[in-house]
Design a protein around this motif. Structure first.
Motif, PDB file in Angstrom:
ATOM      1  N   THR A 272       0.836  -1.204   0.000  1.00 21.74           N
ATOM      2  CA  THR A 272       0.000   0.000   0.000  1.00 21.74           C
ATOM      3  C   THR A 272       0.873   1.257   0.000  1.00 21.74           C
ATOM      4  O   THR A 272       2.067   1.217   0.295  1.00 21.74           O
ATOM      5  CB  THR A 272      -0.931   0.035   1.229  1.00 21.74           C
ATOM      6  N   TYR A 273       0.217   2.378  -0.339  1.00 15.99           N
ATOM      7  CA  TYR A 273       0.887   3.680  -0.384  1.00 15.99           C
ATOM      8  C   TYR A 273       0.065   4.691   0.411  1.00 15.99           C
ATOM      9  O   TYR A 273      -1.143   4.520   0.590  1.00 15.99           O
ATOM     10  CB  TYR A 273       1.011   4.173  -1.834  1.00 15.99           C
ATOM     11  N   ASP A 274       0.736   5.735   0.864  1.00 11.36           N
ATOM     12  CA  ASP A 274       0.001   6.849   1.465  1.00 11.36           C
ATOM     13  C   ASP A 274      -0.831   7.526   0.384  1.00 11.36           C
ATOM     14  O   ASP A 274      -0.437   7.558  -0.791  1.00 11.36           O
ATOM     15  CB  ASP A 274       0.970   7.868   2.077  1.00 11.36           C
ATOM     16  N   LEU A 275      -1.971   8.068   0.771  1.00  9.68           N
ATOM     17  CA  LEU A 275      -2.813   8.779  -0.181  1.00  9.68           C
ATOM     18  C   LEU A 275      -2.318  10.217  -0.334  1.00  9.68           C
ATOM     19  O   LEU A 275      -2.053  10.905   0.660  1.00  9.68           O
ATOM     20  CB  LEU A 275      -4.273   8.783   0.288  1.00  9.68           C
ATOM     21  N   ASN A 276      -2.193  10.677  -1.587  1.00  4.73           N
ATOM     22  CA  ASN A 276      -1.844  12.079  -1.831  1.00  4.73           C
ATOM     23  C   ASN A 276      -2.887  12.977  -1.176  1.00  4.73           C
ATOM     24  O   ASN A 276      -4.078  12.660  -1.162  1.00  4.73           O
ATOM     25  CB  ASN A 276      -1.830  12.378  -3.340  1.00  4.73           C
TER      26      ASN A 276
END
Length: 322
Positions: A194-198
């Protein structure tokens, strides 16, 4: 990537693609799946323990919604249940870091000697909404999108509700009166992949977070999805349900520090498996979900939840032999 793809084309395919790209955009054949493919008519029982359907009824086609919660707690099923109940086509987008712009807006593909343009998920959602009057698009595991791909959704998620497709010389916009509702579904960011949300991306959603159901709520879900088999004593059925939900609650306790906790989906599968192969075999299969030091803790929790059952390190069941 494009150079490699082009190098693998046959001379006939390359000539066809060049001819298609040089043709007036109005002559390009654009295709998508029929609306029937996006209609859900047969789904598992959904028990709305979090009252999400009421929230959906209020927000649908007004605000983009981001639903956050643990794995297997019914996020996707809740949205599909809403789509089915309201007779709304739902386009789902299984998100991952491999999802790119072409997956969202579309791409050319080869069909014999032709190269039609297949609409991507966002363009499809707008096209379906324009045809049917409304549509839902669900971005599953939305935080698996890379930060770069998240930005590709911004124009679609704000007031413009549009998708530009330079390859086809076309921009898809909602017609007057048509409605589209974007819903993002995601597990906690501590999960792998997963990635952080912009911030600009996140600002386009309203958010709701749910957790694990209570034991009483989980009981309702189990009873709806795994009914008591014919001929089984109610007391025996109740004992199995109590064992399943007690074991799940134990794996979720922070004091046990397990690297894997049982979701509601796991609990439903456990009870189903018990009725398929028997309690001992089903618990042994469940035990194999755990690794390393977790096994000792889980073995003790299984024993306390299911009347002294002893988990084995490796599969060894005479009852399971064929």
């Amino acid at each position: 990537m494009w150079k490699k793809w082009l190098s693998e084309l046959t001379p006939t395919q390359l000539a066809s693609l060049q001819a298609e790209m040089s043709t007036n955009s109005s002559d390009i054949s654009i295709v998508r799946a029929p609306i029937e493919d996006f209609m859900y008519t047969s789904i598992p029982p959904y028990v709305d323990v979090f009252n999400l359907l009421t929230l959906y009824q209020k927000l649908a086609f007004n605000e983009n919604l981001l639903v956050r919660g643990p794995k297997g707690d019914g996020k996707s099923l809740s949205l599909i249940a809403f789509a089915a109940a309201t007779g709304t086509p739902a386009i789902t987008v299984p998100c991952s870091e491999d999802v790119k712009k072409k997956d969202l807006i579309g791409n050319f593909f080869f069909k014999g000697n032709d190269t039609p343009f297949m609409l991507g998920s966002m363009a499809t959602a707008i096209d379906v909404a324009n045809e049917y009057g409304r549509a839902i698009i669900a971005f599953e595991e939305v935080n698996a999108l890379t930060p770069q791909t998240q930005k590709q959704l911004n124009e679609f998620l704000d007031f413009r509700k549009s998708v530009s497709i330079p390859q086809a010389g076309k921009t898809y916009r909602l017609r007057e009166g048509a409605q589209i509702w974007a819903v993002g579904l995601m597990n906690p960011s501590l999960y792998g992949g997963t990635y952080d949300l912009n911030e600009d991306f996140r600002s386009r959603w309203v958010e709701v977070e749910i957790g694990h159901p209570t034991q009483e709520q989980e009981r309702r879900i189990l009873e709806a999805n795994v009914p008591m088999p014919q001929g089984m004593a109610p007391a025996a059925y109740d004992t199995l349900i109590r064992g399943c939900i007690t074991l799940a609650a134990e794996t979720r306790e922070k004091r046990n520090s397990l690297t894997y906790s049982l979701s509601t989906r796991d609990v439903v599968k456990l009870l189903r498996t018990i009725f398929l192969v028997g309690t001992e075999e089903a618990l042994q299969l469940l035990f194999h979900k755990f690794e390393g030091k977790d096994k000792e803790t889980v073995a003790a929790r299984i024993s306390s939840s299911f009347a002294g059952f002893k988990a084995k390190e490796k599969w060894n069941s005479a009852k399971a032999a064929i």
